[in-house]
Each structure stands twice: as structure tokens, then as C-alpha cells.
Design a protein around this motif. Structure first.
Motif, PDB file in Angstrom:
ATOM      1  N   LYS A 290      12.777  10.731   4.200  1.00  0.00           N
ATOM      2  CA  LYS A 290      12.303  11.168   5.512  1.00  0.00           C
ATOM      3  C   LYS A 290      11.875   9.986   6.374  1.00  0.00           C
ATOM      4  O   LYS A 290      11.998  10.014   7.598  1.00  0.00           O
ATOM      5  CB  LYS A 290      11.133  12.138   5.345  1.00  0.00           C
ATOM      6  N   ASN A 291      11.339   8.952   5.718  1.00  0.00           N
ATOM      7  CA  ASN A 291      10.807   7.802   6.462  1.00  0.00           C
ATOM      8  C   ASN A 291      11.235   6.514   5.771  1.00  0.00           C
ATOM      9  O   ASN A 291      10.823   6.224   4.649  1.00  0.00           O
ATOM     10  CB  ASN A 291       9.277   7.882   6.527  1.00  0.00           C
ATOM     11  N   VAL A 292      12.049   5.742   6.457  1.00  0.00           N
ATOM     12  CA  VAL A 292      12.599   4.532   5.853  1.00  0.00           C
ATOM     13  C   VAL A 292      11.746   3.290   6.129  1.00  0.00           C
ATOM     14  O   VAL A 292      11.987   2.232   5.548  1.00  0.00           O
ATOM     15  CB  VAL A 292      14.050   4.309   6.367  1.00  0.00           C
ATOM     16  N   VAL A 293      10.718   3.428   6.974  1.00  0.00           N
ATOM     17  CA  VAL A 293       9.944   2.263   7.426  1.00  0.00           C
ATOM     18  C   VAL A 293       9.387   1.415   6.284  1.00  0.00           C
ATOM     19  O   VAL A 293       9.524   0.182   6.308  1.00  0.00           O
ATOM     20  CB  VAL A 293       8.816   2.699   8.392  1.00  0.00           C
ATOM     21  N   PRO A 294       8.732   1.998   5.264  1.00  0.00           N
ATOM     22  CA  PRO A 294       8.210   1.137   4.190  1.00  0.00           C
ATOM     23  C   PRO A 294       9.291   0.317   3.501  1.00  0.00           C
ATOM     24  O   PRO A 294       9.072  -0.848   3.154  1.00  0.00           O
ATOM     25  CB  PRO A 294       7.573   2.139   3.216  1.00  0.00           C
ATOM     26  N   LEU A 347       2.036  -5.075   4.269  1.00  0.00           N
ATOM     27  CA  LEU A 347       3.173  -4.170   4.120  1.00  0.00           C
ATOM     28  C   LEU A 347       2.761  -2.703   4.143  1.00  0.00           C
ATOM     29  O   LEU A 347       3.577  -1.833   4.417  1.00  0.00           O
ATOM     30  CB  LEU A 347       3.935  -4.462   2.822  1.00  0.00           C
ATOM     31  N   GLY A 348       1.501  -2.417   3.846  1.00  0.00           N
ATOM     32  CA  GLY A 348       1.060  -1.025   3.857  1.00  0.00           C
ATOM     33  C   GLY A 348       1.455  -0.297   2.586  1.00  0.00           C
ATOM     34  O   GLY A 348       1.847  -0.892   1.581  1.00  0.00           O
ATOM     35  N   ASP A 349       1.378   1.031   2.641  1.00  0.00           N
ATOM     36  CA  ASP A 349       1.629   1.872   1.474  1.00  0.00           C
ATOM     37  C   ASP A 349       3.128   1.946   1.175  1.00  0.00           C
ATOM     38  O   ASP A 349       3.916   2.391   1.996  1.00  0.00           O
ATOM     39  CB  ASP A 349       1.083   3.282   1.731  1.00  0.00           C
ATOM     40  N   LEU A 350       3.506   1.506  -0.015  1.00  0.00           N
ATOM     41  CA  LEU A 350       4.907   1.534  -0.432  1.00  0.00           C
ATOM     42  C   LEU A 350       5.150   2.586  -1.513  1.00  0.00           C
ATOM     43  O   LEU A 350       6.165   2.554  -2.208  1.00  0.00           O
ATOM     44  CB  LEU A 350       5.332   0.152  -0.934  1.00  0.00           C
ATOM     45  N   GLY A 351       4.211   3.513  -1.648  1.00  0.00           N
ATOM     46  CA  GLY A 351       4.396   4.593  -2.610  1.00  0.00           C
ATOM     47  C   GLY A 351       4.496   4.058  -4.023  1.00  0.00           C
ATOM     48  O   GLY A 351       3.687   3.237  -4.458  1.00  0.00           O
ATOM     49  N   ASP A 352       5.524   4.499  -4.752  1.00  0.00           N
ATOM     50  CA  ASP A 352       5.638   4.105  -6.156  1.00  0.00           C
ATOM     51  C   ASP A 352       6.526   2.878  -6.358  1.00  0.00           C
ATOM     52  O   ASP A 352       6.951   2.581  -7.468  1.00  0.00           O
ATOM     53  CB  ASP A 352       6.173   5.273  -6.996  1.00  0.00           C
TER      54      ASP A 352
END
Length: 498
Positions: A290-294, A347-352
Motif C-alpha cells: 500500500k505504501n512504498v515510501v519506507p 529513515l523512520g519506521d521500516l516495519g519488519d
């Protein structure tokens, strides 16, 4: 001694067993993708994924029609025509082994300068669902500092005067989409595959800016019927050199006039926003999100910026290839610290995503001695690359801890690079759309160092930020008085102790 086999459709059955060839019937492939800019990267990436979809799953409705827009594209057009659209992808592994796969997904090719109407009609064909692009960072015709479309570009002026004989991607897209509208044909997806933050958003902005003046009645139709998904693309793909052609002949007995070499790593992360259907690329490894930004931030600010770091430092030192620079211990320590201390915190939140693993893998990929990605390729058109790959890190850090010493050093190295000579006295060409301005600013910076930062189209208002300016001036003074290796060693030692 065995004779190599000329690559074409007729000879596919003659290829040695160590060469993978398309097992599908290429005569049954239907074209639903038009791709503008058939260079090495497209052939190692999107065309590869599409070939895999045909090969593994027998999905035959996603053939690619390549478009060569520039006179420069004539050579690749002629070669692919001779080879029935076939080419060899040679994957160079870290252990030195190579594999060769003949790619068959490129089933049509049109050379636009010879037949612009054929290109427009192809893009307007109802079978075409996707028009994808690899036109480089500078191909979107947007001013890096202002973000505005450059209507003063002579080829844009020409396209607006002669809409049915366009020269630019925007001229072609406008006329093709106009035909789709007039004929009641469904819209399509414009899929950017370039290394740009928000590449889909950039493509949309550029096209709508152009259309607003060239074909204003088309603007609302595009907004309703055309989608522009953002995507992150990744595969190190150097230029093809004579040795690659010879090695393919010697090891695999394939006579390919323009093969593609690449690393084994590949990634494609795409926003699932397609106006008129799409291939199931996820079956062969692409990721739809849904969101490619990271993912974009991670890749652009680590891999692409890392390339620029090694390119600038390596060029000044006199290295010829990226792997040489990456295997230089001082440069690799500098690069890893740049990634850890300046890029990672913003970089912020990059999930897993395992970021540490990704950074370690980047160093190994850069050090692949078999890829031989030449430094001049990495350094060309840096005026389009630095604002995308490096400056966001500087701007992000200036809003927080202001850890910018290494990034500012790379900008200073870029200034020195534009002197056009390495530390061994060897000259090189500055290949850049802004080369005149860059060379002039670099020359003036010998007397007034800040002049380089006054190129507003690149640096915007950064010249008014004292923290950045001070760091840049300190680095430039170092680089103008010492060897780049000595400067890097000094910085590694000094910054490590903080």
C-alpha cells in the motif's frame, strides 16, 4: 574449438545445455506492456520478471513492446531487431560463477525517430495496459530545486509546436492518451521504474504539467483514467563491456551483440494501484504494497547514495570501478559509518525490515569483484542524483541531531570532482546536463568556496544553513590540501572518537 552461436529465434534450439532458453512459445505471447527506455536496467529487471512469469506460469498476455525515443537508441534497436528481441542475461555471483539466461519477454520494438505515429498508435492500442518508463532521473524535466516543469527545454517547446512528431516521452504520452480518450478506450497505468523518490508521483506531476499547456482538455481524463503507482527498483546492472560479450562467447558459446550482466540480488516493491489490470509479478518475487515510501527511502538513501559516496571518493582517488572503492578499507569504513550514523536515524519506521542485514548486504554487493560497475557511470548526471540520493539525508539531519559531516564531505568531494582531474593527474569528462554550471562553480570555488553551494537548482536554500555550509567548507579545505584517502582516514578517526 567450438564456434559460438548467433542469438536469434531460429537458433534457440541450438544453444548449449548450460544456457537457459525460453521454454514458452514466443509466437503465442501478446503484448500488453509498452516500455520506454530499453536499457540494461530494464532488461535485467522488469523484462526479467516478465520473462519469469511466462517461463514458470505460462502467462502469455504480458509481452513487452520496447520503444527507443532517442537517436542514441538506434544501436540497441538494430541489435534487438537482428536478435528477434532476444538477449542474454548473465548473472555474476559473489563466488565468481556465472549463469546465462536468454530472455524472451521483449517481443516488439519500435524506433520512434523513424515512425512516431506507430509509437503513438501502439501506446493507444486497447491491448496495452501498462506504459512503463526507465528514462533516468533527469528525464522527467523537473527543476530539482523548484520541482517545476521546465517548459523552456527546447525539445519540449518543439513538441508543443509539432504534437504529432514528438521527441519527448511527454509528447508521446499526451498524444497516445488523447487517442485513447477520443476512441473511448480505457485508461492505462504509467509505471515509472526510475530511481526517484515517489517516481509515480513525479511521472504524474510531469505529465499533467505538460498536458495542462499542450492538451488542457485531456487533463481531467488522465486524472480519472490513468494511474501512476510508486515503486522501488533494485538490481545493480553495470554497462556492458567488450569482455562481457567475449566471455559469453567463450564460456556459453552465445554470440550476443549486447548482453546484460547483473548481480543476483533483485527487488521490486510496487504500490498496487493499476488502472487497467497488471501481470501477477508477485508470483515471481515482486512485492505489492500500500505504501512504498519506507522501501524507497531505504534504497535511495542507502544503496543509491552509497554508490554516489563510493563513486565520488573513488573517482578522486583514481579507482576505476565501484568494487575497488568498496574494497578499500578506509572508504568502506566511511561508507558504513555514513549509513549507520547519518542515514539510519532518519529513515523512520521500516516495519519488519532487518536494516542491519540490508546494510551489510549492500557492502558485499558493492564489493562484488565480478560486477565491475564503472565509476564514470555512477558519477554521470550527478546533478540529478545528488538531490535525490544524498540531500534528503542532509536536510533530515539538519532538523534533528545535525550529523552531516560525512554527507557534507561527499558534497565537497563532488565539488572537487568537477575540477575534472583525479589526484594522479588523469583527466575525465564531466557528463552531466548541468556540466557547464558545475565546472564553472567548481572553478570559482577555488577563490570563493561557497560558490558551489550557490547552484540553487541543486541545493535550493541549503547555502543559507550555517551548519551545513561550515561542514562543507571544512571538508573542501581538507580535500584541496590533502589526498582524499588521507582526508577519509582523518575523518574516520576523528568521528569514531566522538
Amino acid at each position: 574449438m567450438k564456434t559460438s552461436i548467433a542469438l536469434n529465434q531460429e537458433n534457440l534450439g541450438l544453444m548449449p545445455s548450460n544456457v537457459q532458453t525460453p521454454s514458452y512459445d514466443r509466437n503465442k505471447v501478446t503484448t500488453s506492456i509498452v516500455h520506454i527506455g530499453v536499457g540494461n536496467f530494464h532488461r535485467s529487471h522488469e523484462a526479467y520478471y516478465t520473462n519469469e512469469l511466462m517461463e514458470r506460469y505460462g502467462i502469455m498476455d504480458c509481452g513487452i513492446c520496447g520503444i527507443g525515443l532517442l537517436d542514441y537508441d538506434r544501436r540497441i534497436y538494430n541489435i534487438l531487431k537482428d536478435q528477434d528481441g532476444l538477449y542474454t542475461l548473465v548473472i555474476k555471483n559473489l563466488d565468481g560463477t556465472r549463469s546465462a539466461k536468454i530472455i524472451g519477454s521483449l517481443v516488439e520494438y519500435i524506433f520512434a525517430p523513424e515512425n512516431p505515429i506507430a509509437v503513438i498508435e501502439k501506446m493507444a492500442n486497447p491491448d496495452i495496459k501498462i506504459i512503463s518508463l526507465t528514462i533516468t532521473e533527469g528525464g522527467y524535466n523537473l527543476n530539482e530545486a523548484t520541482g517545476e516543469f521546465n517548459f523552456s527545454n527546447p525539445v519540449i517547446v518543439e513538441d508543443m509546436k509539432n504534437p504529432m512528431s514528438p521527441k519527448t516521452v511527454f509528447g508521446y504520452l499526451a498524444q497516445a492518451l488523447k487517442l485513447r480518450k477520443e476512441r473511448g478506450i480505457a485508461g492505462c497505468t504509467i509505471q515509472s521504474c526510475d530511481n526517484i523518490q515517489g517516481n509515480g508521483d513525479v511521472a504524474k506531476k510531469a505529465l499533467l504539467n505538460y498536458v495542462a499547456k499542450a492538451e488542457p482538455e485531456l487533463q481531467s481524463w488522465i486524472e480519472k483514467n490513468v494511474s501512476f503507482p510508486n515503486a522501488m527498483v533494485d538490481r545493480i546492472t553495470p554497462v556492458t563491456v567488450a569482455d562481457d560479450i567475449k566471455n559469453l562467447q567463450d564460456e556459453f558459446l552465445v554470440d550476443d551483440q549486447w548482453p546484460v550482466v547483473c548481480e543476483p540480488f533483485i527487488q521490486w516493491v510496487i504500490e498496487d494501484n493499476f488502472a487497467n489490470g497488471r501481470p501477477e509479478w508477485e508470483k515471481v518475487g515482486a512485492q505489492f504494497v500500500k505504501n512504498v515510501v519506507p522501501f524507497e527511502n531505504m534504497k535511495l538513501r542507502l544503496l543509491n547514495a552509497g554508490h554516489s559516496v563510493l563513486g565520488m571518493l573513488g573517482a578522486l582517488h583514481g579507482y576505476k570501478t565501484i568494487d575497488e572503492a568498496a574494497r578499500d578499507e578506509d572508504f568502506s569504513i566511511f561508507l558504513k559509518a555514513f549509513m549507520d550514523e547519518e542515514v539510519t536515524p532518519i529513515l523512520g519506521d521500516l516495519g519488519d525490515i532487518n536494516l542491519e542485514q540490508y546494510k551489510q548486504s549492500l557492502i558485499k554487493r558493492f564489493q562484488n569483484v565480478y560486477i565491475k560497475d564503472i565509476i564514470p557511470r555512477i558519477c554521470l548526471e550527478s546533478s540529478a542524483k545528488i538531490p535525490i540520493f544524498l540531500l534528503p539525508t542532509i536536510k533530515g539531519q539538519l532538523q534533528g541531531d545535525a550529523k552531516i559531516a560525512r554527507a557534507a564531505f561527499v558534497v565537497a568531494a563532488w565539488c572537487k570532482y568537477n575540477d575534472g582531474v583525479d589526484e594522479n593527474g588523469n583527466s575525465y569528462e564531466i557528463v552531466d546536463a548541468m556540466s557547464n554550471e558545475l565546472i564553472r562553480a567548481a572553478a570559482l570555488s577555488h577563490q570563493t568556496p561557497i560558490r558551489f553551494l550557490e547552484i540553487e537548482a541543486i541545493f535550493g536554500k541549503l547555502v543559507s544553513d550555517k551548519t551545513f555550509v561550515d561542514a562543507f567548507l571544512t571538508s573542501l579545505e581538507m580535500l584541496r590540501s590533502k589526498k582524499v584517502k588521507d582526508c577519509v582516514k582523518e575523518m574516520n578517526s576523528k568521528l569514531a572518537s566522538k
